[in-house]
Design a protein around this motif. Sequence first.
Motif, PDB file in Angstrom:
ATOM      1  N   UNK A  44      -6.290 -28.099  11.792  1.00 57.45           N
ATOM      2  CA  UNK A  44      -7.467 -27.494  11.155  1.00 57.45           C
ATOM      3  C   UNK A  44      -7.988 -26.326  11.981  1.00 57.45           C
ATOM      4  N   UNK A  45      -8.060 -26.522  13.297  1.00 56.67           N
ATOM      5  CA  UNK A  45      -8.532 -25.431  14.148  1.00 56.67           C
ATOM      6  C   UNK A  45      -7.507 -24.299  14.174  1.00 56.67           C
ATOM      7  N   UNK A  46      -6.242 -24.644  14.129  1.00 59.59           N
ATOM      8  CA  UNK A  46      -5.207 -23.612  14.097  1.00 59.59           C
ATOM      9  C   UNK A  46      -5.374 -22.726  12.863  1.00 59.59           C
ATOM     10  N   UNK A  47      -5.640 -23.338  11.719  1.00 56.33           N
ATOM     11  CA  UNK A  47      -5.839 -22.558  10.495  1.00 56.33           C
ATOM     12  C   UNK A  47      -7.018 -21.608  10.646  1.00 56.33           C
ATOM     13  N   UNK A  48      -8.082 -22.077  11.285  1.00 54.46           N
ATOM     14  CA  UNK A  48      -9.234 -21.211  11.521  1.00 54.46           C
ATOM     15  C   UNK A  48      -8.860 -20.055  12.437  1.00 54.46           C
ATOM     16  N   UNK A  49      -8.040 -20.358  13.462  1.00 60.76           N
ATOM     17  CA  UNK A  49      -7.638 -19.298  14.387  1.00 60.76           C
ATOM     18  C   UNK A  49      -6.721 -18.283  13.722  1.00 60.76           C
ATOM     19  N   UNK A  50      -5.867 -18.729  12.801  1.00 55.06           N
ATOM     20  CA  UNK A  50      -5.060 -17.765  12.056  1.00 55.06           C
ATOM     21  C   UNK A  50      -5.979 -16.783  11.320  1.00 55.06           C
ATOM     22  N   UNK A  51      -7.029 -17.314  10.721  1.00 53.74           N
ATOM     23  CA  UNK A  51      -7.985 -16.449  10.015  1.00 53.74           C
ATOM     24  C   UNK A  51      -8.700 -15.532  10.993  1.00 53.74           C
ATOM     25  N   UNK A  52      -9.127 -16.071  12.132  1.00 57.69           N
ATOM     26  CA  UNK A  52      -9.781 -15.241  13.155  1.00 57.69           C
ATOM     27  C   UNK A  52      -8.866 -14.075  13.547  1.00 57.69           C
ATOM     28  N   UNK A  53      -7.596 -14.380  13.797  1.00 62.51           N
ATOM     29  CA  UNK A  53      -6.652 -13.360  14.264  1.00 62.51           C
ATOM     30  C   UNK A  53      -6.421 -12.306  13.192  1.00 62.51           C
ATOM     31  N   UNK A  54      -6.249 -12.749  11.953  1.00 63.20           N
ATOM     32  CA  UNK A  54      -6.084 -11.778  10.863  1.00 63.20           C
ATOM     33  C   UNK A  54      -7.291 -10.852  10.787  1.00 63.20           C
ATOM     34  N   UNK A  55      -8.482 -11.422  10.890  1.00 66.79           N
ATOM     35  CA  UNK A  55      -9.694 -10.622  10.782  1.00 66.79           C
ATOM     36  C   UNK A  55      -9.885  -9.730  12.005  1.00 66.79           C
ATOM     37  N   UNK A  56      -9.548 -10.245  13.181  1.00 64.14           N
ATOM     38  CA  UNK A  56      -9.632  -9.449  14.413  1.00 64.14           C
ATOM     39  C   UNK A  56      -8.698  -8.246  14.325  1.00 64.14           C
ATOM     40  N   UNK A  57      -7.468  -8.483  13.923  1.00 63.86           N
ATOM     41  CA  UNK A  57      -6.505  -7.388  13.821  1.00 63.86           C
ATOM     42  C   UNK A  57      -6.879  -6.427  12.696  1.00 63.86           C
ATOM     43  N   UNK A  58      -7.434  -6.949  11.618  1.00 65.93           N
ATOM     44  CA  UNK A  58      -7.866  -6.059  10.533  1.00 65.93           C
ATOM     45  C   UNK A  58      -9.010  -5.169  10.988  1.00 65.93           C
ATOM     46  N   UNK A  59      -9.924  -5.740  11.775  1.00 68.09           N
ATOM     47  CA  UNK A  59     -11.014  -4.926  12.321  1.00 68.09           C
ATOM     48  C   UNK A  59     -10.469  -3.806  13.188  1.00 68.09           C
ATOM     49  N   UNK A  60      -9.487  -4.123  14.053  1.00 64.52           N
ATOM     50  CA  UNK A  60      -8.883  -3.095  14.895  1.00 64.52           C
ATOM     51  C   UNK A  60      -8.230  -2.021  14.031  1.00 64.52           C
ATOM     52  N   UNK A  61      -7.514  -2.451  12.999  1.00 64.54           N
ATOM     53  CA  UNK A  61      -6.846  -1.500  12.111  1.00 64.54           C
ATOM     54  C   UNK A  61      -7.862  -0.631  11.380  1.00 64.54           C
ATOM     55  N   UNK A  62      -8.931  -1.235  10.894  1.00 64.18           N
ATOM     56  CA  UNK A  62      -9.964  -0.475  10.182  1.00 64.18           C
ATOM     57  C   UNK A  62     -10.622   0.560  11.081  1.00 64.18           C
ATOM     58  N   UNK A  63     -10.660   0.264  12.389  1.00 70.11           N
ATOM     59  CA  UNK A  63     -11.269   1.183  13.342  1.00 70.11           C
ATOM     60  C   UNK A  63     -10.266   2.193  13.906  1.00 70.11           C
ATOM     61  N   UNK A  64      -9.026   2.172  13.402  1.00 71.97           N
ATOM     62  CA  UNK A  64      -8.086   3.221  13.770  1.00 71.97           C
ATOM     63  C   UNK A  64      -6.910   2.814  14.636  1.00 71.97           C
TER      64      UNK A  64
END
Length: 267
Positions: free
Chosen positions: A140-160
């Motif tokens: 369950x925590x792993x699934x949450x971390x997958x989401x965290x990582x996707x969102x973290x990387x998307x934020x980096x991508x959105x910022x250039x």
Amino acid sequence: MTAHRIEPGSKVDLSKIDTRATPDFDGDKEDSYAVLDERRQRLAELQDVLYAQGEHRVLFVLQAMDTGGKDGTIRHVFRDVDPIGVRMRSFKKPSETELAHDYLWRVHPHVPGDGEFVVFNRSHYEDVLIVRVHDWIDDDLAEKRFRHIREFEQMLADEGTTIVKVFLHISKDEQAERLQARLDEPDKNWKFSKGDLAEREYWDDYQRVYEDAISETSTEDAPWYVVPADRKWYRNLAVSQILIDTLEGLDLRYPEPEEGLDDVVIE
């Protein structure tokens, strides 16, 4: 190197990816040296423009099993790039201070700034890999971390930030040969740890958690590439081409020079 790209939403089965395959290359090991020289030069040229322009940011995440060849890949592929504008960061066992924060706290300060090319030798993915193998976190925590990582990387991508992630895929037999070489060659003894043998017992578990992590986090803006890595020479060719393709996909150009330079005379 689209042959190695993991399409978003697809399910990875590492057992079906040949670790000795050499797709998109018809030559052999001897042929590879001249090709790699050309690719290293091209990568160096592109990185020079990246740094000079100072507008784009590139993050290269490199993961592998023990003995997978991360250090060797970095050494061979980046041999000709200018150290200016390139940073390497390795994420090992977290310190007490790092453990007192969220797991991404130690990672964020090291992402690239404008004009930088940053290599993560191991990365934030350790927090959905070894921790799952040893049941330090549940699914369950792993699934949450997958989401965290996707969102973290998307934020980096959105910022250039342009993100490219590579998993060096070796076989269990190849790992055995490389571990044995560390024992047989005195100048490699320092690389060997009995702990490597203990982790080797979890081979199937590591394959499973890598499959999950890659499947869950390969996105359009942060794709994963699974590179067959039993043949070191092909590994180097493939990774160098992936990075070249990534940089050539950016709008790279040298900045315009100052006006009036034609009239400058150095005396």
